[in-house]
Scaffold this motif. Structure first.
Motif, short mmCIF file in Angstrom:
data_model
loop_
_atom_site.label_atom_id
_atom_site.label_comp_id
_atom_site.label_asym_id
_atom_site.label_seq_id
_atom_site.Cartn_x
_atom_site.Cartn_y
_atom_site.Cartn_z
N THR A 55 0.21 0.30 1.31
CA THR A 55 -0.97 -0.44 1.73
C THR A 55 -0.74 -1.91 1.46
O THR A 55 0.17 -2.29 0.73
CB THR A 55 -2.22 0.04 0.95
OG1 THR A 55 -2.01 -0.20 -0.45
CG2 THR A 55 -2.50 1.51 1.20
N THR A 56 -1.58 -2.75 2.03
CA THR A 56 -1.43 -4.19 1.84
C THR A 56 -1.89 -4.63 0.46
O THR A 56 -1.49 -5.68 -0.01
CB THR A 56 -2.25 -4.96 2.90
OG1 THR A 56 -3.60 -4.53 2.85
CG2 THR A 56 -1.68 -4.76 4.28
N SER A 75 -0.73 -0.12 -2.85
CA SER A 75 0.09 1.06 -2.58
C SER A 75 -0.04 2.14 -3.66
O SER A 75 0.94 2.70 -4.12
CB SER A 75 1.57 0.68 -2.40
OG SER A 75 1.71 -0.13 -1.26
#
Length: 159
Positions: free
Chosen positions: A123-124, A127
């Motif tokens: 994920t941005t 994670s």
């Protein structure tokens, strides 16, 4: 780009899928669940699988950086460290080599009746999420499940 509910729906469409969850491995909380749970309680299953995911993502023995890789991170002390005072989550970013996400792609645990596939999601933000699929051993297709979880993890949108 599927969200949590759509992603779980697609996972449960896989042949042999018995249950699925999207779990935050730092807290052990299920962000979403579908189908059955191996022990009858999705939250307990999420906590238990998060422990496994955390161990694999935090300890370099499970994901060395190369064939003769040394330690990824120095052990951290105190409550911010990983299990049993192990490496903190901050050390997991450097283990991947590209600065993103944990160094492990997925974990597969087999039992007499099924497979548990845990697929980490990049994920941005941090994670710290993984997909968990409980797959029936007799009717499921492990190779297909791994490929589909990979595709879903790449497309999953967490908002």
């Amino acid at each position: 780009m599927p969200g949590i509910d759509a992603c779980l729906h697609e996972i449960m469409a896989l042949p042999g899928a018995r249950g699925a969850a999207i779990v935050d491995w730092t807290s052990g909380l299920a962000l979403g669940t579908a189908g059955e749970s191996p022990n009858g309680d999705h939250e307990t299953t999420a906590t238990e699988t998060a422990e496994l995911a955390r161990a694999a993502a935090e300890y370099p023995a499970f994901a060395p950086d190369g064939p003769a890789a040394g330690p990824v991170a120095e052990p951290a002390a105190g409550p911010s460290g990983g299990p049993s005072g192990g490496p903190s989550r901050a050390g997991t970013r450097e283990a991947s080599g590209d600065g993103k996400g944990p160094p492990v792609e997925d974990l597969i645990v087999t039992s007499r009746t099924g497979y548990h596939v845990l697929r980490f999601v990049e994920t941005t933000f941090d994670s710290s999420v993984f997909l968990h699929l409980w797959l029936d051993r007799d009717t499921g297709n492990l190779a297909l499940a791994r490929l589909r979880l990979q595709q879903l993890a790449e497309r999953l949108v967490l908002a």
